[in-house]
Scaffold this motif. Structure first.
Motif, PDB file in Angstrom:
ATOM      1  N   SER A   1       0.835  -1.194   0.000  1.00 59.96           N
ATOM      2  CA  SER A   1       0.000   0.000   0.000  1.00 59.96           C
ATOM      3  C   SER A   1       0.873   1.248   0.000  1.00 59.96           C
ATOM      4  O   SER A   1       1.774   1.364   0.815  1.00 59.96           O
ATOM      5  CB  SER A   1      -0.896   0.030   1.229  1.00 59.96           C
ATOM      6  OG  SER A   1      -1.517   1.291   1.316  1.00 59.96           O
ATOM      7  N   PRO A   2       0.629   2.173  -0.908  1.00 58.47           N
ATOM      8  CA  PRO A   2       1.405   3.411  -0.936  1.00 58.47           C
ATOM      9  C   PRO A   2       0.847   4.435   0.034  1.00 58.47           C
ATOM     10  O   PRO A   2       1.368   5.533   0.145  1.00 58.47           O
ATOM     11  CB  PRO A   2       1.221   3.881  -2.372  1.00 58.47           C
ATOM     12  CG  PRO A   2      -0.117   3.365  -2.765  1.00 58.47           C
ATOM     13  CD  PRO A   2      -0.362   2.105  -1.973  1.00 58.47           C
ATOM     14  N   SER A   3      -0.222   4.073   0.729  1.00 56.94           N
ATOM     15  CA  SER A   3      -0.870   5.076   1.572  1.00 56.94           C
ATOM     16  C   SER A   3      -1.305   4.479   2.898  1.00 56.94           C
ATOM     17  O   SER A   3      -1.246   3.279   3.108  1.00 56.94           O
ATOM     18  CB  SER A   3      -2.060   5.682   0.839  1.00 56.94           C
ATOM     19  OG  SER A   3      -2.808   4.659   0.209  1.00 56.94           O
ATOM     20  N   GLN A   4      -1.737   5.355   3.753  1.00 55.47           N
ATOM     21  CA  GLN A   4      -2.102   4.969   5.103  1.00 55.47           C
ATOM     22  C   GLN A   4      -3.597   5.173   5.289  1.00 55.47           C
ATOM     23  O   GLN A   4      -4.168   6.109   4.743  1.00 55.47           O
ATOM     24  CB  GLN A   4      -1.322   5.870   6.064  1.00 55.47           C
ATOM     25  CG  GLN A   4      -1.292   5.380   7.491  1.00 55.47           C
ATOM     26  CD  GLN A   4      -0.410   6.259   8.363  1.00 55.47           C
ATOM     27  OE1 GLN A   4       0.477   6.959   7.849  1.00 55.47           O
ATOM     28  NE2 GLN A   4      -0.651   6.265   9.649  1.00 55.47           N
ATOM     29  N   ALA A   5      -4.227   4.278   6.061  1.00 52.41           N
ATOM     30  CA  ALA A   5      -5.661   4.408   6.305  1.00 52.41           C
ATOM     31  C   ALA A   5      -5.913   4.449   7.798  1.00 52.41           C
ATOM     32  O   ALA A   5      -5.356   3.649   8.551  1.00 52.41           O
ATOM     33  CB  ALA A   5      -6.410   3.245   5.675  1.00 52.41           C
ATOM     34  N   LEU A   6      -6.759   5.366   8.201  1.00 49.97           N
ATOM     35  CA  LEU A   6      -6.967   5.661   9.616  1.00 49.97           C
ATOM     36  C   LEU A   6      -8.466   5.739   9.887  1.00 49.97           C
ATOM     37  O   LEU A   6      -9.199   6.385   9.134  1.00 49.97           O
ATOM     38  CB  LEU A   6      -6.326   7.025   9.905  1.00 49.97           C
ATOM     39  CG  LEU A   6      -6.049   7.413  11.333  1.00 49.97           C
ATOM     40  CD1 LEU A   6      -4.822   6.650  11.851  1.00 49.97           C
ATOM     41  CD2 LEU A   6      -5.793   8.909  11.404  1.00 49.97           C
ATOM     42  N   ALA A   7      -8.912   5.092  10.951  1.00 54.55           N
ATOM     43  CA  ALA A   7     -10.326   5.191  11.315  1.00 54.55           C
ATOM     44  C   ALA A   7     -10.585   6.543  11.988  1.00 54.55           C
ATOM     45  O   ALA A   7      -9.936   6.879  12.966  1.00 54.55           O
ATOM     46  CB  ALA A   7     -10.697   4.056  12.256  1.00 54.55           C
ATOM     47  N   MET A   8     -11.513   7.300  11.427  1.00 54.29           N
ATOM     48  CA  MET A   8     -11.811   8.627  11.982  1.00 54.29           C
ATOM     49  C   MET A   8     -12.775   8.532  13.147  1.00 54.29           C
ATOM     50  O   MET A   8     -12.825   9.404  14.004  1.00 54.29           O
ATOM     51  CB  MET A   8     -12.439   9.510  10.903  1.00 54.29           C
ATOM     52  CG  MET A   8     -11.510   9.853   9.771  1.00 54.29           C
ATOM     53  SD  MET A   8     -10.023  10.663  10.374  1.00 54.29           S
ATOM     54  CE  MET A   8     -10.671  12.299  10.712  1.00 54.29           C
ATOM     55  N   THR A   9     -13.588   7.487  13.131  1.00 54.59           N
ATOM     56  CA  THR A   9     -14.531   7.224  14.215  1.00 54.59           C
ATOM     57  C   THR A   9     -14.533   5.712  14.390  1.00 54.59           C
ATOM     58  O   THR A   9     -13.823   5.018  13.699  1.00 54.59           O
ATOM     59  CB  THR A   9     -15.958   7.661  13.833  1.00 54.59           C
ATOM     60  OG1 THR A   9     -16.391   6.843  12.741  1.00 54.59           O
ATOM     61  CG2 THR A   9     -16.012   9.107  13.401  1.00 54.59           C
ATOM     62  N   GLN A  10     -15.317   5.221  15.293  1.00 53.26           N
ATOM     63  CA  GLN A  10     -15.555   3.771  15.395  1.00 53.26           C
ATOM     64  C   GLN A  10     -16.024   3.318  14.018  1.00 53.26           C
ATOM     65  O   GLN A  10     -16.985   3.873  13.462  1.00 53.26           O
ATOM     66  CB  GLN A  10     -16.610   3.547  16.480  1.00 53.26           C
ATOM     67  CG  GLN A  10     -17.498   2.340  16.302  1.00 53.26           C
ATOM     68  CD  GLN A  10     -16.745   1.041  16.522  1.00 53.26           C
ATOM     69  OE1 GLN A  10     -15.769   1.023  17.275  1.00 53.26           O
ATOM     70  NE2 GLN A  10     -17.168  -0.016  15.850  1.00 53.26           N
ATOM     71  N   THR A  11     -15.312   2.370  13.445  1.00 55.36           N
ATOM     72  CA  THR A  11     -15.594   1.977  12.062  1.00 55.36           C
ATOM     73  C   THR A  11     -15.660   0.461  11.912  1.00 55.36           C
ATOM     74  O   THR A  11     -14.796  -0.255  12.406  1.00 55.36           O
ATOM     75  CB  THR A  11     -14.483   2.522  11.136  1.00 55.36           C
ATOM     76  OG1 THR A  11     -14.499   3.953  11.165  1.00 55.36           O
ATOM     77  CG2 THR A  11     -14.692   2.055   9.692  1.00 55.36           C
ATOM     78  N   ASP A  12     -16.696  -0.011  11.257  1.00 56.97           N
ATOM     79  CA  ASP A  12     -16.804  -1.434  10.939  1.00 56.97           C
ATOM     80  C   ASP A  12     -16.639  -1.626   9.444  1.00 56.97           C
ATOM     81  O   ASP A  12     -17.290  -0.945   8.658  1.00 56.97           O
ATOM     82  CB  ASP A  12     -18.175  -1.986  11.356  1.00 56.97           C
ATOM     83  CG  ASP A  12     -18.390  -1.858  12.847  1.00 56.97           C
ATOM     84  OD1 ASP A  12     -17.530  -2.337  13.604  1.00 56.97           O
ATOM     85  OD2 ASP A  12     -19.416  -1.264  13.244  1.00 56.97           O
ATOM     86  N   ILE A  13     -15.765  -2.549   9.093  1.00 60.68           N
ATOM     87  CA  ILE A  13     -15.596  -2.842   7.680  1.00 60.68           C
ATOM     88  C   ILE A  13     -15.893  -4.307   7.415  1.00 60.68           C
ATOM     89  O   ILE A  13     -15.770  -5.151   8.301  1.00 60.68           O
ATOM     90  CB  ILE A  13     -14.164  -2.533   7.186  1.00 60.68           C
ATOM     91  CG1 ILE A  13     -13.158  -3.487   7.830  1.00 60.68           C
ATOM     92  CG2 ILE A  13     -13.788  -1.096   7.448  1.00 60.68           C
ATOM     93  CD1 ILE A  13     -11.784  -3.416   7.220  1.00 60.68           C
ATOM     94  N   LEU A  14     -16.289  -4.553   6.195  1.00 63.11           N
ATOM     95  CA  LEU A  14     -16.460  -5.911   5.740  1.00 63.11           C
ATOM     96  C   LEU A  14     -15.215  -6.234   4.925  1.00 63.11           C
ATOM     97  O   LEU A  14     -14.956  -5.606   3.900  1.00 63.11           O
ATOM     98  CB  LEU A  14     -17.720  -5.995   4.876  1.00 63.11           C
ATOM     99  CG  LEU A  14     -18.130  -7.374   4.374  1.00 63.11           C
ATOM    100  CD1 LEU A  14     -18.455  -8.305   5.533  1.00 63.11           C
ATOM    101  CD2 LEU A  14     -19.349  -7.241   3.455  1.00 63.11           C
ATOM    102  N   ALA A  15     -14.423  -7.200   5.408  1.00 63.32           N
ATOM    103  CA  ALA A  15     -13.149  -7.503   4.756  1.00 63.32           C
ATOM    104  C   ALA A  15     -13.321  -8.662   3.780  1.00 63.32           C
ATOM    105  O   ALA A  15     -13.669  -9.773   4.181  1.00 63.32           O
ATOM    106  CB  ALA A  15     -12.117  -7.858   5.817  1.00 63.32           C
ATOM    107  N   ILE A  16     -13.081  -8.366   2.513  1.00 61.95           N
ATOM    108  CA  ILE A  16     -13.209  -9.383   1.477  1.00 61.95           C
ATOM    109  C   ILE A  16     -11.811  -9.879   1.115  1.00 61.95           C
ATOM    110  O   ILE A  16     -10.968  -9.078   0.724  1.00 61.95           O
ATOM    111  CB  ILE A  16     -13.847  -8.788   0.199  1.00 61.95           C
ATOM    112  CG1 ILE A  16     -15.119  -7.999   0.521  1.00 61.95           C
ATOM    113  CG2 ILE A  16     -14.080  -9.878  -0.841  1.00 61.95           C
ATOM    114  CD1 ILE A  16     -16.297  -8.844   0.883  1.00 61.95           C
ATOM    115  N   PRO A  17     -11.555 -11.180   1.218  1.00 61.66           N
ATOM    116  CA  PRO A  17     -10.227 -11.700   0.837  1.00 61.66           C
ATOM    117  C   PRO A  17      -9.914 -11.335  -0.606  1.00 61.66           C
ATOM    118  O   PRO A  17     -10.791 -11.422  -1.473  1.00 61.66           O
ATOM    119  CB  PRO A  17     -10.388 -13.219   0.997  1.00 61.66           C
ATOM    120  CG  PRO A  17     -11.482 -13.386   1.996  1.00 61.66           C
ATOM    121  CD  PRO A  17     -12.436 -12.260   1.746  1.00 61.66           C
TER     122      PRO A  17
END
Lengths: 209, 209
Positions: free
Chosen positions: B91-107
Motif C-alpha cells: 500500500s502506498p498510503s495509510q488508512a486511519l479510522a476517523m470514528t468507530q468503524t466497521d468494515i467488511l473484509a473481502i479476501p
DNA sequence: ATAAAACGGTATCAAAAGATACACAGTGTC
DNA sequence: GACACTGTGTATCTTTTGATACCGTTTTAT
C-alpha cells in the motif's frame, strides 16, 4: 498503411493469443492528422482507442482555461474513453492528435466482455485507471507544494527523457498552458535559467545543457 | 454486533443475489476504534475493505506533510486497497479510522474472480476508480485555480452537508492539514469570515450561519 | 512586399500566501 | 494552584506569482 505486425507489437501486453486475434479482427485502424479533434467534450464515445503510433492530448476546458489530464502514448488507451464506454457516458474531456496518430478502435461492447474472458485485458483496464490516478496525484502534489521553477525543470526533464535530443520544441505560451500559468511567468523563469547556464533559449525551442 | 440485514443494506449496489450471499459468506467484519491505523504505508494488503459504518481517512505522508487522498464512507471501498490487492502491491498510503468503524473484509482472491462472474461487482470496481479520479481532479482544480478562502468555504460546506448540525468540530490546525496550508493562514481567513458574518468561531468548532 | 500573427524580453505593480514571532485563553493533569 | 499543552489572534516581513503594458523580432499569410 499499418501492418498487423506493428499492431501486434504495440499490444504485447495482451498475452492470450486468442484475444490478440480478436483485437485484430474487431479493431479498426483510424488515422488522424496533427491537430485533429478525436473526441469532443460531450460526445458519446462508442469506441476505445488504443494508440498505435503518435500522441493524443486529453484535456478539459473550463472558463477559457485548459486543464491537461494526460497524454496517451503508443500502447496506451484513454482512461476517459474507457470509462465513458463503460458507463455509456458522454466524454467529459477533449482529445486532440498532437502529431499524425493512428489508433486501433475497439468497439465498446468488447470492453466488459473481454474483461471477463481475458486476464490480461482486465489488467490493462485496471492498470489504465491506476496509472492515470498516480499521474494526476503527482501533478497535484507538484502544483500544491512545488514552485513553478521546479515544475518547469521537471517538465523539461520529462520531455527530454521521451526523445533523443536535448532540444525541446515548445513556445513559452505552450509551456505556460501545460503548467497552468501565464506566458510572462514562463519567460521570466526561463530567462533566469538561461542566465544560470542551465539552458539556452531559441525561438520556440529550449536547449537543455 | 453487526447484523446481516445492515450489511445487506450497505451493499445494495450488488444486484446479484448469489453474490450477496457470497459476500456474506466470505466477508469478515472487522471493527476499529477511532484513531486506529487500518493500513500502514508499505504494508501488503490481503483484503478489500467495504465500509459498513464509520469513516476512513486515506492519505500519504511525504516529508512531514500529509496528502489527503480521500475518505471512505459507508458502502464504499478504498481504491488504493483495491489496486494493491489487484497487483499484490504494498500500500502506498495509510488508512486511519476517523470514528468507530466497521468494515467488511473481502479476501483479495475474490476481487478478480467476482469481476468475471458478476456485472455489478465489476461496476463497483470501475466506479471506485473513476470516482476517486474525479474527486482528485476536483481537488486539483481547486488547488490550482481557487484561492484558499474559497477552498475553506467549500470544505466547510461539504462537511456541513454530511451532518445534521451547522457546527463543525475542527481546529484551525486540523483544517490547515486538510487543505495543505498552515494554521496562521486558516485563522486569518476564518477571522475575516467571522467579521463578514458568515460564521461564528468557537474553540475547536466552527458554526456556520 | 506588406500586414498580421506569433514569439519573447522586460518593467512595474498588486495580491496571495507562507514564515516567524509573540501573546493570551482555555483544558486537563498532578 | 502550578504546569503543560492545545487552540487562537494578530503583527510584520518576504517571496512567489499573477496582471498589465509596451516593445522589438521573427514567421506566416495574402
Amino acid at each position: 498503411m499499418i501492418f498487423e505486425k506493428e499492431i501486434l507489437k504495440k499490444i504485447d501486453f495482451i498475452t492470450e493469443n486468442e484475444l490478440r486475434k480478436e483485437i485484430l479482427k474487431h479493431g479498426e485502424i483510424l488515422s488522424f492528422k496533427k491537430g485533429d479533434v478525436i473526441v469532443r467534450e460531450g460526445q458519446y464515445v462508442k469506441i476505445l482507442p488504443i494508440v498505435i503510433s503518435g500522441l493524443i492530448r486529453v484535456f478539459q476546458t473550463k472558463e477559457d482555461r485548459e486543464i491537461l489530464l494526460y497524454y496517451v502514448e503508443p500502447s496506451q488507451t484513454c482512461m476517459m474513453s474507457l470509462s465513458a464506454c463503460f458507463f455509456n457516458n458522454q466524454s467529459p474531456s477533449q482529445a486532440l492528435a498532437m502529431t499524425q496518430t493512428d489508433i486501433l478502435a475497439i468497439p465498446s461492447r468488447f470492453i466488459t466482455q473481454w474483461q471477463k474472458q481475458y486476464n490480461s485485458w482486465n489488467n490493462f483496464v485496471i492498470k489504465t485507471f491506476r496509472k492515470r490516478y498516480d499521474e494526476l496525484l503527482d501533478t497535484f502534489e507538484s502544483v500544491a507544494f512545488d514552485h513553478i521553477d521546479k515544475r518547469v525543470i521537471a517538465y523539461l526533464a520529462h520531455r527530454k527523457s521521451q526523445q533523443e535530443s536535448t532540444r525541446i520544441k515548445i513556445s513559452h505560451q505552450q509551456l505556460a498552458n501545460e503548467l497552468g500559468t501565464t506566458r510572462v511567468v514562463i519567460s521570466r523563469i526561463l530567462k533566469q535559467f538561461e542566465i544560470d547556464g542551465k539552458l539556452v533559449l531559441h525561438r520556440a525551442e529550449i536547449e537543455l545543457l
